[in-house]
Design a protein around this motif. Structure first.
Motif, PDB file in Angstrom:
ATOM      1  N   ARG A  86      62.737 116.134  -3.629  1.00 39.68           N
ATOM      2  CA  ARG A  86      62.950 117.542  -3.972  1.00 39.68           C
ATOM      3  C   ARG A  86      61.837 118.429  -3.426  1.00 39.68           C
ATOM      4  N   GLN A  87      60.603 117.946  -3.483  1.00 43.09           N
ATOM      5  CA  GLN A  87      59.488 118.768  -3.009  1.00 43.09           C
ATOM      6  C   GLN A  87      59.478 118.865  -1.481  1.00 43.09           C
ATOM      7  N   ILE A  88      59.794 117.771  -0.800  1.00 46.37           N
ATOM      8  CA  ILE A  88      59.872 117.836   0.669  1.00 46.37           C
ATOM      9  C   ILE A  88      61.034 118.724   1.094  1.00 46.37           C
ATOM     10  N   GLN A  89      62.178 118.624   0.381  1.00 47.88           N
ATOM     11  CA  GLN A  89      63.318 119.482   0.702  1.00 47.88           C
ATOM     12  C   GLN A  89      62.945 120.951   0.519  1.00 47.88           C
ATOM     13  N   ALA A  90      62.164 121.257  -0.526  1.00 44.43           N
ATOM     14  CA  ALA A  90      61.737 122.640  -0.755  1.00 44.43           C
ATOM     15  C   ALA A  90      60.846 123.127   0.392  1.00 44.43           C
ATOM     16  N   LEU A  91      60.016 122.255   0.931  1.00 43.70           N
ATOM     17  CA  LEU A  91      59.175 122.628   2.073  1.00 43.70           C
ATOM     18  C   LEU A  91      60.023 122.891   3.315  1.00 43.70           C
ATOM     19  N   ILE A  92      61.096 122.127   3.476  1.00 39.69           N
ATOM     20  CA  ILE A  92      62.008 122.352   4.598  1.00 39.69           C
ATOM     21  C   ILE A  92      62.736 123.676   4.428  1.00 39.69           C
ATOM     22  N   ALA A 152      48.513 107.119   1.647  1.00 37.72           N
ATOM     23  CA  ALA A 152      47.858 108.393   1.352  1.00 37.72           C
ATOM     24  C   ALA A 152      48.101 108.837  -0.085  1.00 37.72           C
ATOM     25  N   LEU A 153      49.289 108.536  -0.619  1.00 35.80           N
ATOM     26  CA  LEU A 153      49.624 108.941  -1.986  1.00 35.80           C
ATOM     27  C   LEU A 153      49.387 107.829  -3.001  1.00 35.80           C
ATOM     28  N   ASN A 154      48.933 106.665  -2.512  1.00 37.35           N
ATOM     29  CA  ASN A 154      48.701 105.509  -3.379  1.00 37.35           C
ATOM     30  C   ASN A 154      49.983 105.110  -4.119  1.00 37.35           C
ATOM     31  N   LEU A 155      51.073 105.105  -3.383  1.00 42.56           N
ATOM     32  CA  LEU A 155      52.367 104.694  -3.922  1.00 42.56           C
ATOM     33  C   LEU A 155      52.859 103.485  -3.136  1.00 42.56           C
ATOM     34  N   SER A 156      53.928 102.879  -3.634  1.00 40.89           N
ATOM     35  CA  SER A 156      54.499 101.757  -2.905  1.00 40.89           C
ATOM     36  C   SER A 156      55.300 102.276  -1.711  1.00 40.89           C
ATOM     37  N   ARG A 157      55.395 101.449  -0.697  1.00 42.68           N
ATOM     38  CA  ARG A 157      56.189 101.813   0.477  1.00 42.68           C
ATOM     39  C   ARG A 157      57.666 101.935   0.118  1.00 42.68           C
ATOM     40  N   THR A 158      58.110 101.162  -0.866  1.00 37.82           N
ATOM     41  CA  THR A 158      59.506 101.245  -1.316  1.00 37.82           C
ATOM     42  C   THR A 158      59.829 102.633  -1.844  1.00 37.82           C
ATOM     43  N   ARG A 176      50.673 119.849  -0.903  1.00 37.94           N
ATOM     44  CA  ARG A 176      51.800 120.414  -1.659  1.00 37.94           C
ATOM     45  C   ARG A 176      52.424 119.440  -2.659  1.00 37.94           C
ATOM     46  N   LEU A 177      52.427 118.166  -2.338  1.00 38.16           N
ATOM     47  CA  LEU A 177      53.143 117.213  -3.186  1.00 38.16           C
ATOM     48  C   LEU A 177      52.372 116.956  -4.478  1.00 38.16           C
ATOM     49  N   ARG A 178      53.059 117.060  -5.580  1.00 34.70           N
ATOM     50  CA  ARG A 178      52.480 116.798  -6.891  1.00 34.70           C
ATOM     51  C   ARG A 178      53.473 115.967  -7.700  1.00 34.70           C
ATOM     52  N   LEU A 179      53.063 114.764  -8.068  1.00 32.93           N
ATOM     53  CA  LEU A 179      53.919 113.893  -8.852  1.00 32.93           C
ATOM     54  C   LEU A 179      53.511 113.950 -10.322  1.00 32.93           C
ATOM     55  N   HIS A 180      54.498 113.836 -11.189  1.00 35.17           N
ATOM     56  CA  HIS A 180      54.257 113.946 -12.626  1.00 35.17           C
ATOM     57  C   HIS A 180      54.818 112.723 -13.334  1.00 35.17           C
ATOM     58  N   ASP A 181      53.972 112.074 -14.121  1.00 36.70           N
ATOM     59  CA  ASP A 181      54.422 110.905 -14.868  1.00 36.70           C
ATOM     60  C   ASP A 181      54.842 111.252 -16.290  1.00 36.70           C
ATOM     61  N   PHE A 240      55.809 100.723 -13.892  1.00 35.88           N
ATOM     62  CA  PHE A 240      55.759 101.976 -13.138  1.00 35.88           C
ATOM     63  C   PHE A 240      54.446 102.072 -12.383  1.00 35.88           C
ATOM     64  N   GLU A 241      54.484 102.800 -11.281  1.00 36.42           N
ATOM     65  CA  GLU A 241      53.278 103.027 -10.511  1.00 36.42           C
ATOM     66  C   GLU A 241      52.384 104.013 -11.255  1.00 36.42           C
ATOM     67  N   PRO A 242      51.091 103.845 -11.196  1.00 40.40           N
ATOM     68  CA  PRO A 242      50.205 104.798 -11.874  1.00 40.40           C
ATOM     69  C   PRO A 242      50.298 106.163 -11.220  1.00 40.40           C
ATOM     70  N   PHE A 243      50.105 107.211 -12.028  1.00 42.52           N
ATOM     71  CA  PHE A 243      50.144 108.580 -11.502  1.00 42.52           C
ATOM     72  C   PHE A 243      48.788 108.944 -10.930  1.00 42.52           C
ATOM     73  N   LEU A 244      48.762 109.270  -9.658  1.00 42.93           N
ATOM     74  CA  LEU A 244      47.555 109.732  -8.990  1.00 42.93           C
ATOM     75  C   LEU A 244      47.892 111.014  -8.269  1.00 42.93           C
ATOM     76  N   PRO A 245      47.431 112.182  -8.783  1.00 44.39           N
ATOM     77  CA  PRO A 245      47.823 113.440  -8.177  1.00 44.39           C
ATOM     78  C   PRO A 245      47.313 113.633  -6.763  1.00 44.39           C
ATOM     79  N   MET A 246      46.236 112.957  -6.388  1.00 42.17           N
ATOM     80  CA  MET A 246      45.707 113.080  -5.040  1.00 42.17           C
ATOM     81  C   MET A 246      45.431 111.674  -4.499  1.00 42.17           C
TER      82      MET A 246
END
Length: 278
Positions: free
Chosen positions: A53-59, A79-85, A36-41, A12-18
């Protein structure tokens, strides 16, 4: 002598809130997402679904508006330190629900709005005809189709409790955007030719061409409601949204009730017009 090394693989990708790195040039949409985006591991929900879900809520909340361009997969991933996938799976899921669309001109992904329509309520016509008059391409997705016996529906039609009806649950789309979710019943004693109909396209055209029935008039009511979970899933709402509930009883020229339909139309797409005379 060789020395064996132990290698630990993290699935799994490490959780980095910012994000660890600052984005490049100022991008209001990117800045909004990062704030606004906050990921939880600590939950089992995959990151891409949390993002969706969070982007949909912003829409749905109007913070991301139609026409806003989302950051590219690469930029948001960095920017979120996540994989492009992960970002690609999030964007693909948003496209599947018609929340966003690919912009050929801009080469990116933009927030998609349902067509804004303002049909006139002046005569009896079906969804297919109405959308074509407005210059949109209508289509239908059948969710359920069955021949049923229903005591409550039979009472609406004034039929015995063992009367058979064709029940259709359909999503009606305009330019591939879901506009309404409708549940309709048709009296098979009056229109037996509907028993083999697959439910796609215009019911009014099928009644006219295959059953010899021309619908002449209808009683219709319109009321404001919030979307149900089923309707929210169809419209891509992350939370209940305002809708219009239309209930229609359509009759033939012989004053025989042929159709009863309850259609929920998304409130962000419809403005009905009436001409009032003194």
């Amino acid at each position: 002598m060789s020395i064996a090394r132990r290698v630990t693989i993290f699935p799994f990708e490490p959780f980095l809130p910012m994000p660890l790195q600052a984005p490049g040039p100022a991008d209001p949409v990117l800045e909004l997402l990062l704030s606004r985006l906050r990921l939880h591991d600590t939950v089992t929900t995959p990151y891409y679904i949390q993002l969706q879900r969070q982007i949909q809520a912003l829409i749905d909340g109007g913070e991301l508006r139609p026409g806003h361009g989302l950051p590219s997969e690469r930029v948001l991933a960095q920017a979120l330190n996540l994989s492009r996938t992960t970002i690609k799976r999030c964007y693909d899921a948003l496209r599947d629900t018609q929340a966003v669309a690919s912009s050929q001109g801009r080469g990116g992904t933009v927030v998609k709005a349902a067509p804004r329509v303002s049909p006139a309520m002046q005569r009896l016509k079906g969804f297919t005809e109405e959308m074509r008059e407005l210059g949109l391409v209508p289509s239908t997705r059948v969710l359920a189709r069955a021949v049923v016996q229903d005591r409550m529906v039979a009472s609406i039609f004034g039929r015995p409790s063992n009367a058979e009806f064709l029940k259709l649950v359909r999503v009606r789309l305009a330019d591939d955007a879901p506009m309404s979710r409708e549940v309709a019943w048709y009296d098979l004693a009056v229109a037996p030719g509907l028993a083999e109909w697959d439910g796609k396209g215009s019911a009014y055209a099928h009644l006219r061409e295959h059953c010899g029935i021309e619908l002449a008039w209808a009683d219709q009511s319109v009321e404001a409601v919030f979307s149900s979970p089923e309707e929210g899933e169809v419209f891509g709402f992350a939370q209940p949204g305002p809708c219009l509930l239309l209930k229609r009883r359509s009759h033939s020229a012989q004053d025989v009730l042929v159709e009863y339909v309850e259609g929920t139309f998304r409130g962000d797409a419809y403005v009905y017009r009436l001409k009032l005379r003194s």
